[in-house]
Structures are given as C-alpha cells and as structure tokens.
Design a protein around this motif. Structure first.
Motif, PDB file in Angstrom:
ATOM      1  N   PHE A   2       0.858  -1.190   0.000  1.00  0.00           N
ATOM      2  CA  PHE A   2       0.000   0.000   0.000  1.00  0.00           C
ATOM      3  C   PHE A   2       0.890   1.236   0.000  1.00  0.00           C
ATOM      4  CE2 PHE A   2      -2.908   3.063   2.048  1.00  0.00           C
ATOM      5  CZ  PHE A   2      -4.030   2.879   1.262  1.00  0.00           C
ATOM      6  N   SER A   3       0.669   2.121  -0.955  1.00  0.00           N
ATOM      7  CA  SER A   3       1.537   3.289  -1.112  1.00  0.00           C
ATOM      8  C   SER A   3       0.804   4.577  -0.767  1.00  0.00           C
ATOM      9  CB  SER A   3       2.035   3.363  -2.555  1.00  0.00           C
ATOM     10  OG  SER A   3       0.942   3.654  -3.418  1.00  0.00           O
ATOM     11  N   LYS A   4       1.582   5.640  -0.733  1.00  0.00           N
ATOM     12  CA  LYS A   4       0.981   6.959  -0.516  1.00  0.00           C
ATOM     13  C   LYS A   4       0.010   7.297  -1.649  1.00  0.00           C
ATOM     14  CE  LYS A   4       5.097   8.797   0.237  1.00  0.00           C
ATOM     15  NZ  LYS A   4       6.149   9.791   0.472  1.00  0.00           N
ATOM     16  N   ALA A   5       0.330   6.864  -2.847  1.00  0.00           N
ATOM     17  CA  ALA A   5      -0.569   7.101  -3.992  1.00  0.00           C
ATOM     18  C   ALA A   5      -1.900   6.383  -3.785  1.00  0.00           C
ATOM     19  CB  ALA A   5       0.092   6.646  -5.284  1.00  0.00           C
ATOM     20  N   LYS A  79       1.870  11.200   7.446  1.00  0.00           N
ATOM     21  CA  LYS A  79       2.098  10.280   8.570  1.00  0.00           C
ATOM     22  C   LYS A  79       2.591   8.913   8.113  1.00  0.00           C
ATOM     23  CE  LYS A  79      -0.934  12.530  11.817  1.00  0.00           C
ATOM     24  NZ  LYS A  79      -2.253  12.585  12.426  1.00  0.00           N
ATOM     25  N   MET A  80       2.306   8.546   6.881  1.00  0.00           N
ATOM     26  CA  MET A  80       2.782   7.251   6.395  1.00  0.00           C
ATOM     27  C   MET A  80       4.303   7.187   6.441  1.00  0.00           C
ATOM     28  SD  MET A  80       0.127   6.379   3.304  1.00  0.00           S
ATOM     29  CE  MET A  80       0.820   4.770   2.875  1.00  0.00           C
ATOM     30  N   ASP A  81       4.973   8.304   6.211  1.00  0.00           N
ATOM     31  CA  ASP A  81       6.438   8.349   6.280  1.00  0.00           C
ATOM     32  C   ASP A  81       6.949   8.841   7.627  1.00  0.00           C
ATOM     33  OD1 ASP A  81       7.112   7.408   3.790  1.00  0.00           O
ATOM     34  OD2 ASP A  81       7.089   9.374   2.846  1.00  0.00           O
ATOM     35  N   MET A  82       6.335   9.882   8.118  1.00  0.00           N
ATOM     36  CA  MET A  82       6.906  10.597   9.262  1.00  0.00           C
ATOM     37  C   MET A  82       6.414  10.121  10.628  1.00  0.00           C
ATOM     38  SD  MET A  82       8.896  12.443   7.554  1.00  0.00           S
ATOM     39  CE  MET A  82       9.568  13.576   8.727  1.00  0.00           C
ATOM     40  N   ASP A  83       5.213   9.537  10.692  1.00  0.00           N
ATOM     41  CA  ASP A  83       4.655   9.160  11.994  1.00  0.00           C
ATOM     42  C   ASP A  83       3.749   7.932  11.861  1.00  0.00           C
ATOM     43  OD1 ASP A  83       3.927   9.139  14.636  1.00  0.00           O
ATOM     44  OD2 ASP A  83       2.760  10.998  14.563  1.00  0.00           O
ATOM     45  N   SER A 166      -1.425  -2.664   6.524  1.00  0.00           N
ATOM     46  CA  SER A 166      -0.200  -3.274   6.014  1.00  0.00           C
ATOM     47  C   SER A 166       0.996  -2.325   6.118  1.00  0.00           C
ATOM     48  CB  SER A 166      -0.386  -3.712   4.554  1.00  0.00           C
ATOM     49  OG  SER A 166      -0.415  -2.595   3.686  1.00  0.00           O
ATOM     50  N   VAL A 167       0.717  -1.038   6.252  1.00  0.00           N
ATOM     51  CA  VAL A 167       1.793  -0.048   6.347  1.00  0.00           C
ATOM     52  C   VAL A 167       2.485  -0.112   7.700  1.00  0.00           C
ATOM     53  CG1 VAL A 167       2.266   2.443   6.431  1.00  0.00           C
ATOM     54  CG2 VAL A 167       0.828   1.506   4.632  1.00  0.00           C
ATOM     55  N   VAL A 168       1.700  -0.349   8.739  1.00  0.00           N
ATOM     56  CA  VAL A 168       2.271  -0.367  10.094  1.00  0.00           C
ATOM     57  C   VAL A 168       2.518  -1.758  10.495  1.00  0.00           C
ATOM     58  CG1 VAL A 168       1.385   1.865  10.753  1.00  0.00           C
ATOM     59  CG2 VAL A 168       0.010  -0.150  11.165  1.00  0.00           C
TER      60      VAL A 168
END
Length: 168
Positions: A2-5, A79-83, A166-168
């Motif tokens: 799962f991406s930011k896009a 937040k997906m990248d930073m937190d 799935s990101v975390v």
C-alpha cells in the motif's frame, strides 16, 4: 504494498463521491420544493417529505466529507512516512469505527427501503391514500440511493483499511 498514492486515491474517490452526494441532495431538496409548492397534490406532497429530509442529510454529510477529505489526505500521506504510530493509533481505529458505522447505516437504509416498499404496496391502488404512496415511493428511492452510495464507500474503505494496516 500500500503506497501513498493508494492513500491519495482513496481520499480523492471519497471526495468525489461526497460531491456527488451533495449534488443528489440538492436535487432532492429542489424536487421536494417543486413537488410541495408547485404540484401540490397529495402524492407529490407525500413524496416531498422524504426527499427533503434525506436530501438535507445527503447535503450535510456530503459537504462535511468533501470539506475534510483534502486535509485527511495530506495528513495521512505525511504520517505514512513521518509518523507511522499515528496511523496505528489514530487512523486505523478511526477507520474501524467508520466500517462499523457502515454496517449500522446499511441496516437503517434497508429498514427505510422496506418501509417505503411497504407503503408503496399498501397504498398503490388506494386513491384516498396517495399521500402515503408518495411518501413510500420517495422513501424507497432515497434509501436505494443511500444504499448504493454507502456500498461503494464501504468497498473503498475495506481496501483502504487493509492497506493502512499493512503499512504499520
């Protein structure tokens, strides 16, 4: 993965559907005004009531979602990248609540659809009860629109929730 896009696509689709919801609500409110003040027969006055009530709800909910979608999109992508812990602690619980609310909404909408259909079938041939026939027809129509919109929103929400998990 799962991406930011993918997250952005979810919120863009949510915003688009909410704008459609606003348009449908405005159309329902407009139709209700025309029916109640212009056509003035018991059937049309009956139809105006659910069109107005649910139309107001559609505009209110649609506008609320429309207004917040961009801020949510930006916030989640950041937040997906930073937190990522904020995704785990805030976004996932928020979406789980949203998904539970869809189940409740579905049952309410089904109940409204059934109530509308009961009125339609009870009063469709009764000239003295055309008001209730109009209420039933418009209620069934609006409930169907709401069910369809929430079906697509819930489907998108399931994909999004699985993705952010799935990101975390």
């Amino acid at each position: 993965m799962f991406s930011k896009a993918d997250a952005e696509k979810y919120f863009i689709a949510e915003k688009s559907e909410s704008l459609l919801f606003v348009i449908i609500g405005v159309a329902a409110i407009t139709a209700a005004a025309v029916f109640f003040f212009g056509l003035k027969t018991p059937f049309w006055k009956g139809a105006a009531i659910p069109l107005l009530a649910i139309g107001i709800l559609q505009v209110t909910v649609g506008w609320t979602v429309y207004k917040r979608s961009d801020a949510q999109r930006i916030d989640i992508v950041y937040k997906m990248d930073m937190d990522p812990s904020a995704i785990r602690n805030k976004e996932i619980p928020r979406m789980e609540t949203v998904m539970k609310n869809f189940v409740t909404l579905r049952w309410v909408e089904i109940a409204l659809l059934v109530a509308g259909l009961v009125l339609v079938f009870m009063y469709r041939n009764d000239a003295a009860k055309t008001f209730w026939y109009g209420v039933g027809l418009a209620l069934a129509l609006q409930a169907t629109v709401m069910l369809a919109a929430d079906y697509f929103a819930e489907s998108r929400g399931k994909v999004y929730l699985a993705g952010i998990k799935s990101v975390v």
